[in-house]
Design a protein around this motif. Structure first.
Motif, PDB file in Angstrom:
ATOM      1  N   LEU A 467       0.791  -1.017   0.045  1.00 46.94           N
ATOM      2  CA  LEU A 467      -0.117   0.161   0.025  1.00 46.94           C
ATOM      3  C   LEU A 467       0.749   1.289  -0.017  1.00 46.94           C
ATOM      4  O   LEU A 467       0.636   2.275  -0.777  1.00 46.94           O
ATOM      5  CB  LEU A 467      -0.873   0.113   1.245  1.00 46.94           C
ATOM      6  N   THR A 468       2.082   1.127   0.987  1.00 51.93           N
ATOM      7  CA  THR A 468       2.880   2.296   0.704  1.00 51.93           C
ATOM      8  C   THR A 468       3.321   2.593  -0.510  1.00 51.93           C
ATOM      9  O   THR A 468       3.432   3.539  -1.110  1.00 51.93           O
ATOM     10  CB  THR A 468       3.969   2.045   1.767  1.00 51.93           C
ATOM     11  N   GLN A 469       3.931   1.586  -1.066  1.00 53.63           N
ATOM     12  CA  GLN A 469       4.431   1.741  -2.585  1.00 53.63           C
ATOM     13  C   GLN A 469       3.501   2.255  -3.540  1.00 53.63           C
ATOM     14  O   GLN A 469       3.705   3.243  -4.304  1.00 53.63           O
ATOM     15  CB  GLN A 469       5.079   0.233  -2.784  1.00 53.63           C
ATOM     16  N   VAL A 470       2.379   1.824  -3.637  1.00 54.08           N
ATOM     17  CA  VAL A 470       1.188   2.295  -4.591  1.00 54.08           C
ATOM     18  C   VAL A 470       1.026   3.800  -4.073  1.00 54.08           C
ATOM     19  O   VAL A 470       0.733   4.663  -4.945  1.00 54.08           O
ATOM     20  CB  VAL A 470      -0.081   1.458  -4.442  1.00 54.08           C
ATOM     21  N   LEU A 514      -6.099 -13.965   7.548  1.00 54.47           N
ATOM     22  CA  LEU A 514      -5.749 -13.600   6.587  1.00 54.47           C
ATOM     23  C   LEU A 514      -4.145 -13.789   6.426  1.00 54.47           C
ATOM     24  O   LEU A 514      -3.491 -13.207   7.221  1.00 54.47           O
ATOM     25  CB  LEU A 514      -6.099 -12.283   5.984  1.00 54.47           C
ATOM     26  N   THR A 515      -3.620 -14.442   5.540  1.00 54.98           N
ATOM     27  CA  THR A 515      -2.197 -14.915   5.343  1.00 54.98           C
ATOM     28  C   THR A 515      -1.635 -14.265   4.273  1.00 54.98           C
ATOM     29  O   THR A 515      -2.287 -13.541   3.493  1.00 54.98           O
ATOM     30  CB  THR A 515      -2.031 -16.279   5.185  1.00 54.98           C
ATOM     31  N   PRO A 516      -0.149 -14.046   4.136  1.00 60.24           N
ATOM     32  CA  PRO A 516       0.387 -13.525   3.001  1.00 60.24           C
ATOM     33  C   PRO A 516      -0.118 -14.165   1.668  1.00 60.24           C
ATOM     34  O   PRO A 516      -0.124 -13.205   0.741  1.00 60.24           O
ATOM     35  CB  PRO A 516       2.006 -13.720   3.217  1.00 60.24           C
ATOM     36  N   GLU A 517      -0.710 -15.291   1.582  1.00 64.00           N
ATOM     37  CA  GLU A 517      -1.086 -15.928   0.327  1.00 64.00           C
ATOM     38  C   GLU A 517      -2.179 -15.339  -0.159  1.00 64.00           C
ATOM     39  O   GLU A 517      -2.727 -15.141  -1.394  1.00 64.00           O
ATOM     40  CB  GLU A 517      -1.428 -17.286   0.771  1.00 64.00           C
ATOM     41  N   ASP A 518      -3.059 -14.565   0.795  1.00 69.05           N
ATOM     42  CA  ASP A 518      -4.307 -13.962   0.417  1.00 69.05           C
ATOM     43  C   ASP A 518      -4.063 -12.381  -0.174  1.00 69.05           C
ATOM     44  O   ASP A 518      -4.725 -11.979  -0.684  1.00 69.05           O
ATOM     45  CB  ASP A 518      -5.042 -13.716   1.450  1.00 69.05           C
ATOM     46  N   ILE A 519      -2.771 -12.031   0.058  1.00 70.80           N
ATOM     47  CA  ILE A 519      -2.554 -10.585  -0.226  1.00 70.80           C
ATOM     48  C   ILE A 519      -2.133 -10.693  -1.980  1.00 70.80           C
ATOM     49  O   ILE A 519      -1.037 -10.864  -2.146  1.00 70.80           O
ATOM     50  CB  ILE A 519      -1.524  -9.860   0.673  1.00 70.80           C
ATOM     51  N   LEU A 520      -2.839 -10.157  -2.658  1.00 68.15           N
ATOM     52  CA  LEU A 520      -2.604 -10.125  -4.029  1.00 68.15           C
ATOM     53  C   LEU A 520      -1.944  -8.954  -4.466  1.00 68.15           C
ATOM     54  O   LEU A 520      -2.045  -7.927  -3.799  1.00 68.15           O
ATOM     55  CB  LEU A 520      -3.752 -10.103  -4.979  1.00 68.15           C
ATOM     56  N   PRO A 521      -0.989  -8.689  -5.388  1.00 70.52           N
ATOM     57  CA  PRO A 521      -0.241  -7.626  -5.878  1.00 70.52           C
ATOM     58  C   PRO A 521      -1.367  -6.431  -5.951  1.00 70.52           C
ATOM     59  O   PRO A 521      -2.163  -6.795  -6.372  1.00 70.52           O
ATOM     60  CB  PRO A 521       0.246  -7.808  -7.174  1.00 70.52           C
ATOM     61  N   ILE A 522      -0.987  -5.265  -5.443  1.00 74.91           N
ATOM     62  CA  ILE A 522      -1.576  -3.921  -5.563  1.00 74.91           C
ATOM     63  C   ILE A 522      -1.329  -3.247  -6.826  1.00 74.91           C
ATOM     64  O   ILE A 522      -0.268  -2.782  -6.829  1.00 74.91           O
ATOM     65  CB  ILE A 522      -1.965  -3.126  -4.420  1.00 74.91           C
ATOM     66  N   GLU A 523      -2.013  -3.016  -7.911  1.00 72.56           N
ATOM     67  CA  GLU A 523      -2.009  -2.266  -8.986  1.00 72.56           C
ATOM     68  C   GLU A 523      -2.338  -0.840  -8.820  1.00 72.56           C
ATOM     69  O   GLU A 523      -3.816  -0.681  -8.278  1.00 72.56           O
ATOM     70  CB  GLU A 523      -2.354  -2.885 -10.326  1.00 72.56           C
ATOM     71  N   PRO A 524      -1.635   0.132  -8.960  1.00 70.46           N
ATOM     72  CA  PRO A 524      -2.078   1.526  -8.832  1.00 70.46           C
ATOM     73  C   PRO A 524      -3.174   1.820 -10.094  1.00 70.46           C
ATOM     74  O   PRO A 524      -3.001   1.183 -10.958  1.00 70.46           O
ATOM     75  CB  PRO A 524      -0.904   2.508  -9.131  1.00 70.46           C
ATOM     76  N   PRO A 525      -4.166   2.735  -9.794  1.00 73.62           N
ATOM     77  CA  PRO A 525      -4.855   3.007 -10.629  1.00 73.62           C
ATOM     78  C   PRO A 525      -4.314   3.573 -11.914  1.00 73.62           C
ATOM     79  O   PRO A 525      -3.204   4.386 -11.872  1.00 73.62           O
ATOM     80  CB  PRO A 525      -6.020   4.050 -10.170  1.00 73.62           C
ATOM     81  N   ARG A 526      -4.689   3.433 -13.067  1.00 75.89           N
ATOM     82  CA  ARG A 526      -4.240   4.035 -14.565  1.00 75.89           C
ATOM     83  C   ARG A 526      -4.360   5.626 -14.285  1.00 75.89           C
ATOM     84  O   ARG A 526      -5.417   6.046 -13.915  1.00 75.89           O
ATOM     85  CB  ARG A 526      -4.822   3.177 -15.705  1.00 75.89           C
ATOM     86  N   GLN A 527      -3.495   6.301 -14.947  1.00 76.20           N
ATOM     87  CA  GLN A 527      -3.701   7.562 -15.220  1.00 76.20           C
ATOM     88  C   GLN A 527      -4.681   7.925 -16.355  1.00 76.20           C
ATOM     89  O   GLN A 527      -4.859   7.101 -17.052  1.00 76.20           O
ATOM     90  CB  GLN A 527      -2.310   8.345 -15.417  1.00 76.20           C
ATOM     91  N   ARG A 528      -5.084   9.168 -16.135  1.00 73.98           N
ATOM     92  CA  ARG A 528      -6.161   9.540 -17.074  1.00 73.98           C
ATOM     93  C   ARG A 528      -5.616   9.784 -18.550  1.00 73.98           C
ATOM     94  O   ARG A 528      -4.537  10.300 -18.391  1.00 73.98           O
ATOM     95  CB  ARG A 528      -6.963  10.683 -16.712  1.00 73.98           C
ATOM     96  N   ALA A 529      -6.319   9.394 -19.424  1.00 72.07           N
ATOM     97  CA  ALA A 529      -5.584   9.511 -20.885  1.00 72.07           C
ATOM     98  C   ALA A 529      -5.734  10.985 -21.232  1.00 72.07           C
ATOM     99  O   ALA A 529      -6.753  11.667 -20.943  1.00 72.07           O
ATOM    100  CB  ALA A 529      -6.489   8.727 -21.982  1.00 72.07           C
ATOM    101  N   LYS A 530      -4.629  11.673 -21.641  1.00 71.75           N
ATOM    102  CA  LYS A 530      -4.850  12.981 -21.809  1.00 71.75           C
ATOM    103  C   LYS A 530      -5.186  13.102 -23.209  1.00 71.75           C
ATOM    104  O   LYS A 530      -4.485  12.546 -24.260  1.00 71.75           O
ATOM    105  CB  LYS A 530      -3.421  13.705 -21.731  1.00 71.75           C
ATOM    106  N   ILE A 531      -5.974  14.053 -23.630  1.00 72.21           N
ATOM    107  CA  ILE A 531      -6.296  14.396 -25.070  1.00 72.21           C
ATOM    108  C   ILE A 531      -5.536  15.518 -25.569  1.00 72.21           C
ATOM    109  O   ILE A 531      -5.597  16.678 -24.804  1.00 72.21           O
ATOM    110  CB  ILE A 531      -7.883  14.565 -25.072  1.00 72.21           C
TER     111      ILE A 531
END
Length: 533
Positions: A467-470, A514-531
């Motif tokens: 969470l800190t990294q994201v 809840l164990t470490p096996e239950d913690i899936l990698p957290i992906e940061p939300p994608r940035q908005r596409a700039k027009i």
């Protein structure tokens, strides 16, 4: 019956009285709504008995209270009067160490029609209990309270909550039977006889007409029917061909408690307290000095912040707090956005606005992403919605409503700047800042507690690091704050459930671990596409 609520509201309005609502009081009144009123020398326990309209002879004439009601041809029932009297007695015993001079009295409001009330009044009074019967539809009645945390007598409430039976009392056969089915006193001096005592004595000694609210239901009439508004659904007709559903959030019972439980939002809490203090002060001035000019208090507000920062949650608390303070008659929240008002035909905006205001009367009208009403085109229909809203806010008769505009800070400020009238009509601005990592971790803990889950130490360390990294690489424009946490926890719950189904735990408590096996990698939300280029 209105005189009952008049007396209760007067006690709640007294600035020296702490009052609050409890969802039951163990062991005797755990199935009843209970209200507590406290001053330094008085504690009143008000119990609601929503038993339905019925005729019953509670007791035969006796020198002692009976824990059971014996009606010929019916199963014995536990007497609520007896349960209240026992509660009063045990609270009195519990308060002796804190203040031996305190008086404790119980008041029972019941829907039952007790046939021999006058014969039993003396007996009830000996046990410090007053009974008012033949009341109608109690569960729909709103009773005001004054949860003023600064009053010292608030400490009595915790003692009341923790009042328990002594071993001798608990072993009494009558007590056990009733619970299964569902010292010298020194009087305070005259100088300590306060206004609340006078108000309460007036209340319990008043004459209430038993027949004014008691009407035997006919075959065509359902006694449970009531004109209380339905806070669950709402729908408006924009035109003959199109209807739109509107979300309605019901008021909450303990808004002050919910506000205090919010993670962060310290500035929001302080500003809410200031606004409510001024509204309560106005009410005190009106009651004590009716001819004095009151301060103008605008309830209309702007909530500035990104998604997931708690704007809707605080708006719901806001409506309930204003209702509790006696400013709004209902306290619910009607949630709208641009699509609620703008239809497909000319004139849909005015029809929609009229219906939405009717739904929101007595509560809060919340317009989410309100800046979308400020369209770039000169003839954008959203601008008409803003103008209609301005006309309504200028109407002094529209006092029983609070309007809250919500959205991102920058576009919301542009909306306010685009119309000088809006700026003055919405003087209360609350800024909801993004949560810090520590606050997001605290939100995680509380959400886990709602489901009784626990992290193992390695799992918590893994989750916190990810969470800190994201958080460090987040895009502020798309970051979801508490919503992001809720979504991640859902993924963890699903992963945990899948693992437990494939490999059932050998120990039961592991189902909620809840164990470490239950913690899936957290992906940061994608940035908005700039027009653009």
């Amino acid at each position: 019956m209105n005189s009952v609520w008049k007396h209760l509201n007067a006690m709640a309005a007294n600035y020296a009285v702490y009052s609050t609502r409890l969802n039951g009081l163990s062991p005797f009144l755990k199935d009843h709504d209970v209200y507590i009123y406290c001053t330094d020398y008085n504690v009143v326990v008000l119990c609601l008995d929503c038993c339905g309209l019925s005729e019953e002879q509670t007791y035969e004439e006796s020198e002692t209270l009976s824990p059971l009601i014996m009606d010929e041809g019916c199963e014995p029932r536990v007497s609520v009067v007896w349960k209240l009297a026992e509660t009063v007695r045990h609270i009195k015993d519990s308060l002796q160490k804190t203040n031996p001079l305190v008086n404790v009295h119980g008041v029972l409001l019941t829907e039952a029609n007790i046939l021999n009330t006058y014969e039993l009044d003396g007996l009830w009074n000996e046990h410090n209990v007053t009974v008012i019967d033949c009341l109608k539809r109690l569960k729909y009645r709103e009773i005001k309270t004054n949860d003023d945390d600064e009053l010292a007598c608030k400490s009595y409430v915790e003692i009341v909550r923790n009042a328990t039976l002594s071993p001798e009392d608990a072993d009494t056969p009558q007590t056990q039977q009733a619970l299964t089915k569902t010292d010298d006193k020194t009087e305070p001096s005259d100088a300590e006889y306060d206004e609340f005592e006078k108000m309460f004595n007036d209340f319990i000694n008043s004459e209430f007409e038993e027949t004014s609210d008691y009407e035997a239901p006919t075959e065509q009439e359902d006694p449970e029917l009531d004109d209380t508004p339905d806070f669950t659904t709402g729908e408006i007709e924009q035109n003959q061909n199109m209807s739109v559903k509107v979300e309605i959030l019901p008021p909450i019972a303990n808004p002050r408690e919910e506000l205090n439980k919010l993670v962060g939002c310290e500035d929001i809490k302080r500003r809410m307290d200031e606004l409510l203090a001024l509204t309560r002060y106005n009410r005190m001035i009106q009651e004590s000095f009716p001819n004095c000019k009151q301060h103008h208090v605008s309830l209309h507000s702007v909530f500035l912040g990104r998604p997931g920062t708690g704007k809707t949650t605080v708006c719901k608390i806001y409506g309930s707090l204003l209702h509790q303070a006696g400013v709004l008659t209902k306290g619910h929240v009607v949630v709208c956005d641009r699509g609620t008002f703008i239809g497909t035909l000319w004139g849909d905006e005015e029809r929609s606005m009229r219906q939405v205001l009717e739904l929101a009367q007595g509560g809060v009208l919340m317009i989410d992403e309100a800046y979308l009403l400020n369209g770039k085109h000169e003839n954008d229909p959203g601008k008409l919605v803003i103008q209609l809203l301005m006309n309504i806010l200028a109407d002094e008769s529209q006092r029983d409503i609070a309007v809250v505009l919500c959205g991102y800070k920058e576009p919301m400020m542009k909306l306010l700047d685009s119309n000088p009238g809006l700026q003055s009509r919405f003087p209360n601005k609350f800024e909801f800042k993004d949560f810090t990592v520590d606050e997001l971790l605290e939100i995680t803990r509380r959400r886990l507690g709602d489901y009784n889950y626990t992290f193992t130490e390695p799992a918590w360390e893994k989750y916190r690091n990810m969470l800190t990294q994201v958080y460090q690489v987040r895009d502020p424009e798309t970051w979801g704050n508490a919503r992001f946490i809720a979504n991640q926890l859902e993924r963890i719950y699903i992963q945990h459930a899948t693992r437990c189904v494939k490999q059932p735990p050998k120990v039961k408590f592991e189902l909620l671990t809840l164990t470490p096996e239950d913690i899936l990698p957290i992906e940061p939300p994608r940035q908005r596409a700039k027009i653009g280029f």
